[in-house]
Write a protein that holds these residues in place. Structure first.
Motif, PDB file in Angstrom:
ATOM      1  N   VAL A 114       0.857  -1.184   0.000  1.00  0.00           N
ATOM      2  CA  VAL A 114       0.000   0.000   0.000  1.00  0.00           C
ATOM      3  C   VAL A 114       0.893   1.233   0.000  1.00  0.00           C
ATOM      4  CG1 VAL A 114      -0.165   0.001   2.525  1.00  0.00           C
ATOM      5  CG2 VAL A 114      -1.911   1.193   1.179  1.00  0.00           C
ATOM      6  N   LYS A 115       0.456   2.265  -0.717  1.00  0.00           N
ATOM      7  CA  LYS A 115       1.208   3.521  -0.776  1.00  0.00           C
ATOM      8  C   LYS A 115       0.489   4.603   0.006  1.00  0.00           C
ATOM      9  CE  LYS A 115       3.283   3.204  -5.425  1.00  0.00           C
ATOM     10  NZ  LYS A 115       3.276   3.843  -6.779  1.00  0.00           N
ATOM     11  N   ILE A 116       1.266   5.449   0.655  1.00  0.00           N
ATOM     12  CA  ILE A 116       0.768   6.739   1.108  1.00  0.00           C
ATOM     13  C   ILE A 116       1.475   7.774   0.239  1.00  0.00           C
ATOM     14  CG2 ILE A 116       2.496   6.899   2.975  1.00  0.00           C
ATOM     15  CD1 ILE A 116       0.314   8.458   4.563  1.00  0.00           C
ATOM     16  N   GLN A 117       0.714   8.671  -0.359  1.00  0.00           N
ATOM     17  CA  GLN A 117       1.313   9.590  -1.320  1.00  0.00           C
ATOM     18  C   GLN A 117       0.766  10.999  -1.156  1.00  0.00           C
ATOM     19  OE1 GLN A 117       0.240   7.828  -5.129  1.00  0.00           O
ATOM     20  NE2 GLN A 117      -1.561   9.126  -5.298  1.00  0.00           N
ATOM     21  N   VAL A 118       1.578  11.961  -1.595  1.00  0.00           N
ATOM     22  CA  VAL A 118       1.195  13.374  -1.568  1.00  0.00           C
ATOM     23  C   VAL A 118       1.367  13.926  -2.976  1.00  0.00           C
ATOM     24  CG1 VAL A 118       1.687  15.658  -0.642  1.00  0.00           C
ATOM     25  CG2 VAL A 118       1.832  13.647   0.856  1.00  0.00           C
ATOM     26  N   ARG A 119       0.276  14.420  -3.550  1.00  0.00           N
ATOM     27  CA  ARG A 119       0.282  14.984  -4.903  1.00  0.00           C
ATOM     28  C   ARG A 119       0.070  16.490  -4.812  1.00  0.00           C
ATOM     29  NH1 ARG A 119      -3.710  12.016  -7.360  1.00  0.00           N
ATOM     30  NH2 ARG A 119      -2.151  10.573  -8.180  1.00  0.00           N
ATOM     31  N   ASP A 120       0.879  17.267  -5.548  1.00  0.00           N
ATOM     32  CA  ASP A 120       0.736  18.721  -5.519  1.00  0.00           C
ATOM     33  C   ASP A 120       0.728  19.284  -6.934  1.00  0.00           C
ATOM     34  OD1 ASP A 120       3.432  19.565  -6.476  1.00  0.00           O
ATOM     35  OD2 ASP A 120       4.135  18.675  -4.602  1.00  0.00           O
ATOM     36  N   THR A 121       0.394  20.559  -7.036  1.00  0.00           N
ATOM     37  CA  THR A 121       0.390  21.249  -8.330  1.00  0.00           C
ATOM     38  C   THR A 121       1.484  22.314  -8.349  1.00  0.00           C
ATOM     39  OG1 THR A 121      -1.328  22.775  -7.538  1.00  0.00           O
ATOM     40  CG2 THR A 121      -2.058  20.830  -8.764  1.00  0.00           C
ATOM     41  N   GLY A 122       2.632  21.947  -7.785  1.00  0.00           N
ATOM     42  CA  GLY A 122       3.783  22.839  -7.788  1.00  0.00           C
ATOM     43  C   GLY A 122       4.453  22.879  -9.146  1.00  0.00           C
ATOM     44  N   PRO A 123       5.684  23.418  -9.223  1.00  0.00           N
ATOM     45  CA  PRO A 123       6.347  23.631 -10.512  1.00  0.00           C
ATOM     46  C   PRO A 123       6.816  22.362 -11.204  1.00  0.00           C
ATOM     47  CG  PRO A 123       7.818  24.197  -8.706  1.00  0.00           C
ATOM     48  CD  PRO A 123       6.472  23.949  -8.093  1.00  0.00           C
ATOM     49  N   GLY A 124       6.857  21.243 -10.482  1.00  0.00           N
ATOM     50  CA  GLY A 124       7.355  20.009 -11.074  1.00  0.00           C
ATOM     51  C   GLY A 124       8.872  19.925 -11.017  1.00  0.00           C
ATOM     52  N   ILE A 125       9.394  18.731 -11.311  1.00  0.00           N
ATOM     53  CA  ILE A 125      10.826  18.473 -11.173  1.00  0.00           C
ATOM     54  C   ILE A 125      11.338  17.814 -12.450  1.00  0.00           C
ATOM     55  CG2 ILE A 125      12.587  17.274  -9.814  1.00  0.00           C
ATOM     56  CD1 ILE A 125      10.343  17.171  -7.573  1.00  0.00           C
ATOM     57  N   ASP A 126      12.426  18.344 -12.967  1.00  0.00           N
ATOM     58  CA  ASP A 126      13.041  17.782 -14.159  1.00  0.00           C
ATOM     59  C   ASP A 126      13.460  16.330 -13.892  1.00  0.00           C
ATOM     60  OD1 ASP A 126      15.115  17.123 -16.186  1.00  0.00           O
ATOM     61  OD2 ASP A 126      14.843  19.215 -16.753  1.00  0.00           O
ATOM     62  N   PRO A 127      13.186  15.399 -14.824  1.00  0.00           N
ATOM     63  CA  PRO A 127      13.553  13.988 -14.614  1.00  0.00           C
ATOM     64  C   PRO A 127      15.022  13.782 -14.254  1.00  0.00           C
ATOM     65  CG  PRO A 127      12.110  14.172 -16.510  1.00  0.00           C
ATOM     66  CD  PRO A 127      12.436  15.580 -16.083  1.00  0.00           C
ATOM     67  N   LYS A 128      15.912  14.588 -14.817  1.00  0.00           N
ATOM     68  CA  LYS A 128      17.340  14.399 -14.547  1.00  0.00           C
ATOM     69  C   LYS A 128      17.713  14.774 -13.116  1.00  0.00           C
ATOM     70  CE  LYS A 128      19.282  18.864 -16.110  1.00  0.00           C
ATOM     71  NZ  LYS A 128      18.047  19.628 -15.989  1.00  0.00           N
ATOM     72  N   ASP A 129      16.842  15.513 -12.429  1.00  0.00           N
ATOM     73  CA  ASP A 129      17.110  15.911 -11.049  1.00  0.00           C
ATOM     74  C   ASP A 129      16.438  15.003 -10.018  1.00  0.00           C
ATOM     75  OD1 ASP A 129      18.671  18.151 -11.687  1.00  0.00           O
ATOM     76  OD2 ASP A 129      16.883  19.381 -11.997  1.00  0.00           O
ATOM     77  N   GLN A 130      15.542  14.145 -10.459  1.00  0.00           N
ATOM     78  CA  GLN A 130      14.727  13.399  -9.505  1.00  0.00           C
ATOM     79  C   GLN A 130      15.522  12.409  -8.670  1.00  0.00           C
ATOM     80  OE1 GLN A 130      11.218  11.829 -11.488  1.00  0.00           O
ATOM     81  NE2 GLN A 130      10.783  13.802 -12.436  1.00  0.00           N
TER      82      GLN A 130
END
Length: 206
Positions: A110-126
């Protein structure tokens, strides 16, 4: 506010030291993630309202409790860090969702997750996000930077409970941070009642 930030940083450094020395109290008991997320939501919602951010809680199932074998204090710190980060990066008029998720592809977790509508993150930085002092140098997020310890602490605490962490994000479309735990198969050892699984933080470091 600066005093609260300093206190939060000191607490996180001390937690890291205890984890490194195996001195952090880590008794595992059955915890209901659905009840926990509802109580987190009740605590967190007024802060979002004051910042004109829409907030909601989405639960995994209508059928009742979803138990993991977890440590209450560690789970609280995980939720606090994820929600605090979401609040830092979500603009006025945006939205945050706290949810528990059951996946048909992984029926034993089971997952607990937090979703937001912020600026997002470049895949290379994740891949840097869960590293100690792994801060991003993006012009849109630099004003909201924290200590660089929060997500690394989330990862360490989750792993102590056989958990896994991850993020799904796209520039301009927000982010979803999640922690996955094995579902508890035996909850006969007197699960904590919901009123004892609350969030006891006195403020949010934002």
């Amino acid at each position: 506010r600066n005093a609260r930030r300093l206190r939060g940083l000191v607490d996180q450094v001390l937690d890291f030291q205890k984890l490194s020395a195996n001195r952090l109290d880590f008794d595992l008991v059955p915890l209901d993630l659905v009840a926990f997320s509802r109580l987190c939501g009740a605590y967190f919602s007024p802060t979002c309202s004051s910042k004109k951010i829409d907030f909601k809680v989405a639960q995994a199932s209508e059928e009742g409790a979803t138990y993991i074998m977890g440590n209450h204090d560690a789970l609280e710190k995980i939720a606090f860090n994820l929600l605090s980060d979401a609040l830092k990066y979500t603009p006025t008029g945006g939205s945050i969702e706290l949810g528990t998720v059951l996946s048909p592809q992984h029926p034993d977790r089971v997952k607990i997750q937090v979703r937001d509508t912020g600026p997002g993150i470049d895949p290379k930085d994740q891949n840097k996000l869960f590293m100690v002092f792994g801060q991003l140098k993006n012009a849109k997020t630099v004003k909201a930077q924290g200590s660089g310890l929060g997500l690394a602490l989330v990862k360490e605490l989750a792993e102590k409970m056989d958990g896994e962490v991850g993020v799904e994000s796209e520039i301009g479309k927000g982010s979803t941070f999640w922690v996955s735990f094995p579902l508890a198969t035996d909850v006969s050892s007197s699960p904590l009642p919901p009123e004892e699984i609350g969030v006891h933080r006195q403020d949010l470091l934002v």
